[in-house]
Design a protein around this motif. Structure first.
Motif, PDB file in Angstrom:
ATOM      1  N   ALA A 389       0.816  -1.206   0.000  1.00 45.11           N
ATOM      2  CA  ALA A 389       0.000   0.000   0.000  1.00 45.11           C
ATOM      3  C   ALA A 389       0.856   1.264   0.000  1.00 45.11           C
ATOM      4  O   ALA A 389       0.391   2.326  -0.436  1.00 45.11           O
ATOM      5  CB  ALA A 389      -0.926   0.009   1.218  1.00 45.11           C
ATOM      6  N   SER A 390       2.078   1.194   0.490  1.00 38.59           N
ATOM      7  CA  SER A 390       2.952   2.360   0.604  1.00 38.59           C
ATOM      8  C   SER A 390       3.917   2.498  -0.567  1.00 38.59           C
ATOM      9  O   SER A 390       4.675   3.470  -0.618  1.00 38.59           O
ATOM     10  CB  SER A 390       3.758   2.274   1.915  1.00 38.59           C
ATOM     11  OG  SER A 390       2.906   2.136   3.022  1.00 38.59           O
ATOM     12  N   LEU A 391       3.904   1.526  -1.493  1.00 37.98           N
ATOM     13  CA  LEU A 391       4.873   1.535  -2.585  1.00 37.98           C
ATOM     14  C   LEU A 391       4.206   1.868  -3.910  1.00 37.98           C
ATOM     15  O   LEU A 391       2.995   1.785  -4.069  1.00 37.98           O
ATOM     16  CB  LEU A 391       5.551   0.167  -2.680  1.00 37.98           C
ATOM     17  CG  LEU A 391       6.432  -0.215  -1.490  1.00 37.98           C
ATOM     18  CD1 LEU A 391       6.879  -1.673  -1.607  1.00 37.98           C
ATOM     19  CD2 LEU A 391       7.652   0.697  -1.391  1.00 37.98           C
ATOM     20  N   ARG A 392       5.042   2.195  -4.913  1.00 34.39           N
ATOM     21  CA  ARG A 392       4.556   2.454  -6.267  1.00 34.39           C
ATOM     22  C   ARG A 392       4.486   1.138  -7.052  1.00 34.39           C
ATOM     23  O   ARG A 392       5.100   0.143  -6.657  1.00 34.39           O
ATOM     24  CB  ARG A 392       5.509   3.419  -6.973  1.00 34.39           C
ATOM     25  CG  ARG A 392       5.681   4.751  -6.253  1.00 34.39           C
ATOM     26  CD  ARG A 392       6.890   5.476  -6.788  1.00 34.39           C
ATOM     27  NE  ARG A 392       8.106   4.694  -6.625  1.00 34.39           N
ATOM     28  CZ  ARG A 392       9.301   5.040  -7.107  1.00 34.39           C
ATOM     29  NH1 ARG A 392       9.438   6.172  -7.776  1.00 34.39           N
ATOM     30  NH2 ARG A 392      10.345   4.259  -6.913  1.00 34.39           N
ATOM     31  N   ALA A 393       3.776   1.189  -8.178  1.00 37.46           N
ATOM     32  CA  ALA A 393       3.636  -0.011  -9.007  1.00 37.46           C
ATOM     33  C   ALA A 393       4.967  -0.445  -9.606  1.00 37.46           C
ATOM     34  O   ALA A 393       5.188  -1.631  -9.875  1.00 37.46           O
ATOM     35  CB  ALA A 393       2.613   0.241 -10.121  1.00 37.46           C
ATOM     36  N   VAL A 407      12.905  -4.558  -0.728  1.00 44.10           N
ATOM     37  CA  VAL A 407      12.248  -3.681  -1.691  1.00 44.10           C
ATOM     38  C   VAL A 407      13.319  -3.025  -2.554  1.00 44.10           C
ATOM     39  O   VAL A 407      14.351  -2.569  -2.025  1.00 44.10           O
ATOM     40  CB  VAL A 407      11.397  -2.600  -1.002  1.00 44.10           C
ATOM     41  CG1 VAL A 407      10.710  -1.716  -2.047  1.00 44.10           C
ATOM     42  CG2 VAL A 407      10.378  -3.225  -0.073  1.00 44.10           C
ATOM     43  N   LEU A 408      13.097  -2.963  -3.861  1.00 45.73           N
ATOM     44  CA  LEU A 408      13.979  -2.223  -4.757  1.00 45.73           C
ATOM     45  C   LEU A 408      13.170  -1.055  -5.310  1.00 45.73           C
ATOM     46  O   LEU A 408      12.171  -1.246  -6.025  1.00 45.73           O
ATOM     47  CB  LEU A 408      14.466  -3.109  -5.912  1.00 45.73           C
ATOM     48  CG  LEU A 408      15.559  -2.494  -6.790  1.00 45.73           C
ATOM     49  CD1 LEU A 408      16.839  -2.299  -5.976  1.00 45.73           C
ATOM     50  CD2 LEU A 408      15.838  -3.350  -8.012  1.00 45.73           C
ATOM     51  N   LEU A 409      13.586   0.152  -4.954  1.00 46.54           N
ATOM     52  CA  LEU A 409      12.881   1.370  -5.344  1.00 46.54           C
ATOM     53  C   LEU A 409      13.525   1.938  -6.603  1.00 46.54           C
ATOM     54  O   LEU A 409      14.667   2.424  -6.567  1.00 46.54           O
ATOM     55  CB  LEU A 409      12.930   2.399  -4.210  1.00 46.54           C
ATOM     56  CG  LEU A 409      12.359   1.928  -2.864  1.00 46.54           C
ATOM     57  CD1 LEU A 409      12.599   2.981  -1.790  1.00 46.54           C
ATOM     58  CD2 LEU A 409      10.878   1.628  -3.003  1.00 46.54           C
ATOM     59  N   ARG A 410      12.811   1.857  -7.741  1.00 51.47           N
ATOM     60  CA  ARG A 410      13.343   2.361  -9.004  1.00 51.47           C
ATOM     61  C   ARG A 410      13.153   3.875  -9.087  1.00 51.47           C
ATOM     62  O   ARG A 410      12.158   4.418  -8.593  1.00 51.47           O
ATOM     63  CB  ARG A 410      12.632   1.681 -10.174  1.00 51.47           C
ATOM     64  CG  ARG A 410      12.933   0.202 -10.306  1.00 51.47           C
ATOM     65  CD  ARG A 410      12.171  -0.356 -11.475  1.00 51.47           C
ATOM     66  NE  ARG A 410      12.551  -1.741 -11.754  1.00 51.47           N
ATOM     67  CZ  ARG A 410      12.001  -2.490 -12.699  1.00 51.47           C
ATOM     68  NH1 ARG A 410      11.052  -1.973 -13.454  1.00 51.47           N
ATOM     69  NH2 ARG A 410      12.404  -3.719 -12.890  1.00 51.47           N
ATOM     70  N   ASP A 411      14.107   4.537  -9.775  1.00 51.52           N
ATOM     71  CA  ASP A 411      14.043   5.998  -9.960  1.00 51.52           C
ATOM     72  C   ASP A 411      13.782   6.698  -8.630  1.00 51.52           C
ATOM     73  O   ASP A 411      12.940   7.596  -8.524  1.00 51.52           O
ATOM     74  CB  ASP A 411      12.945   6.374 -10.972  1.00 51.52           C
ATOM     75  CG  ASP A 411      13.268   5.890 -12.368  1.00 51.52           C
ATOM     76  OD1 ASP A 411      14.476   5.755 -12.691  1.00 51.52           O
ATOM     77  OD2 ASP A 411      12.332   5.636 -13.161  1.00 51.52           O
ATOM     78  N   CYS A 412      14.489   6.245  -7.618  1.00 49.86           N
ATOM     79  CA  CYS A 412      14.250   6.772  -6.261  1.00 49.86           C
ATOM     80  C   CYS A 412      15.597   7.076  -5.604  1.00 49.86           C
ATOM     81  O   CYS A 412      16.410   6.149  -5.374  1.00 49.86           O
ATOM     82  CB  CYS A 412      13.454   5.755  -5.446  1.00 49.86           C
ATOM     83  SG  CYS A 412      12.994   6.338  -3.806  1.00 49.86           S
TER      84      CYS A 412
END
Length: 498
Positions: A389-393, A407-412
């Motif tokens: 719920a707290s993450l992007r697609a 978690v791997l956060l792209r463009d972050c």
């Protein structure tokens, strides 16, 4: 993935080949058995039965003139009139005229051996002579041993109309030859009878003499040949023809197989031939074959569609089981390795920031020991839902193992990564996880490692794990960031590895 698609394609092709081969072999085998059975039924039963029916009608239609001629040859009036010296010519002409009218023949005649006069319904036609070529028939009948013959000749009494004559010998009581009597039928009348047989019985009907010459055929042009030796390979059966037995044959004519039944008609001295086209007889069987093949094709297509759906669904479930954590529904560790390696390659190529976030549930063993493993599973599912719920697609989240998540956060970049991590921590801290009337609170410790030049998968995860360890040491329920200096080194960036 390519291997899986290839394997699925191989299975579909194998199923297709088996289905097509099975249906094709079954249909063709059924067709050949049906064709053989039908041929046997036509050759051994249907055509002989048709020949018997036609023979019965021939006895009624064509042999009737033979019977009339026989009655004339055994008529005492005719015998007495000849033996009395042929004194009253009007008596014989009235007799012949009455025969012609009563039996509806084209002609009736008597030729006397004593006077050689040719009598017919209108009087005396001529006197037959041995040196006249048109009178050869009379002297042939006079010298033959058989009682009668059937002869095809022009009728001089009817403008030389081609006529079938039944020439019957007339003899006295001691067997002495008195002359020849009989009646005649036009060829067209006989051909009309043959046409009628062919129309009613749906067969080709014709008569053949002992030498194989076509003695009489219909007018429809179905038998244009002069002899059976010119009709396909039918001439090969000529030596096999029997005058005692009904026979069945098969021969090729104009590229098609024909089924034939023969029987000898002794009264005419001809063979009756009744035949039917193999193609016409087997048309229904072929239609059945085509229908079977069409049904087989439809069934094959439906089965293949069903098989493809089942295989795709089964393969999808296998892939889902291999790539998805069953408890939380997150990406599994095996799939995450491949996705993470690809994400790092993209980040290097596009020069975009990437951050790794490692999360661990605080004192999870105590939750299991206190509330049981079922309640512990509910906590893990709740944590996973809070993270999603707290993450992007575009972010990749997986269950790393036990109570650890990655978690791997792209463009972050690091600032946004800390903000997202803090949001996740706060949401989980405020949430209650429960079931069966129990409510459990949980906290998490989070470590963040931004991607640095030269990082590969192992180095990035190692830094995130170190940051998580620092959060644990700091008292848990906190977020820590890995120092970038720990991972920096000189030289060109290395390609990420799985």
């Amino acid at each position: 993935m390519a291997t899986r698609l290839y394997n699925k394609r191989v299975v579909i092709v194998a199923v297709s080949v088996l289905l097509v081969a099975g249906f094709l072999l079954t249909s063709l085998a059924s067709y050949h058995v049906s064709r053989r059975s039908l041929r046997d039924a036509i050759g051994q039963t249907e055509l002989p039965l048709t020949a018997d029916n036609i023979y019965s009608e021939i006895q009624r239609d064509l042999l009737r003139p033979v019977l009339i001629s026989s009655l004339m040859a055994n008529d005492t009036f005719l015998r007495d009139w000849v033996q009395d010296g042929e004194l009253e010519q009007g008596a014989i002409t009235r007799y012949l005229s009455e025969i012609k009218l009563r039996y509806n023949t084209i002609t009736s005649f008597f030729v006397s051996e004593r006077s050689r006069n040719y009598y017919f319904a209108d009087g005396v036609l001529k006197t037959v002579r041995e040196n006249d070529p048109r009178d050869v028939w009379y002297f042939r009948v006079r010298d033959m041993k058989a009682e009668y013959e059937i002869n095809l000749d022009p009728d001089e009494a009817n403008r030389d109309t081609l006529t079938i004559f039944i020439n019957y010998r007339l003899a006295d009581q001691q067997g002495g030859f008195l002359g020849v009597t009989g009646v005649g039928l036009t060829v067209d009348a006989v051909r009309r009878m043959i046409d009628d047989y062919q129309r009613r019985f749906q067969r080709t009907v014709y008569f053949v003499d002992r030498q194989g010459v076509m003695a009489m055929v219909g007018r429809d042009g179905s038998v244009p040949e002069h002899s059976i030796t010119n009709r396909g390979n039918l001439g090969s059966i000529l030596p096999q023809l029997s005058e005692e037995l009904a026979q069945s044959f098969q021969y090729t004519y104009r590229g098609e197989e024909r089924l034939l039944s023969t029987r000898f008609i002794s009264e005419l001295g001809w063979y009756l031939f009744v035949e039917k086209s193999d193609d016409a007889a087997l048309s229904d069987v072929r239609e059945t074959l085509y229908l079977n093949l069409l049904i087989s094709a439809i069934i094959t297509v439906l089965v293949l569609i069903g098989a493809r759906m089942v295989i795709s669904r089964y393969q999808g479930r296998l892939e889902e089981m291999a790539t998805t954590d069953r408890l939380t529904g997150l990406v599994s560790r095996n799939a995450y390795d491949m996705l993470m390696a690809q994400a790092l390659k993209d980040a290097q190529r596009r020069n975009r920031p990437v951050s790794a976030v490692m999360l661990d549930v605080d004192r999870f063993k105590l939750v299991n020991d206190t509330y049981g493993h079922l309640q512990g599973d509910r906590v893990l599912r709740g944590v996973a839902q809070a993270m999603r719920a707290s993450l992007r697609a575009s972010d990749i989240v997986c269950r790393w193992g036990g109570d650890e998540f990655l978690v791997l956060l792209r463009d972050c970049d690091l600032v946004n990564a800390e903000r997202i991590a803090e949001t996740i921590r706060a949401v989980i801290e405020e949430a209650e996880f429960g079931g069966d009337g129990k409510h459990v609170n949980a906290t998490v410790s989070i470590g963040i490692a931004p991607y640095c030049s030269g990082d590969n998968v192992d180095r990035l995860l190692s830094r995130a794990d170190a940051a998580l360890y620092a959060a644990k040491l700091a008292g848990r329920n906190s977020v820590r960031v890995a120092a970038e200096a720990d991972a920096e080194h000189e030289g060109p960036p290395a390609s990420p590895s799985a």
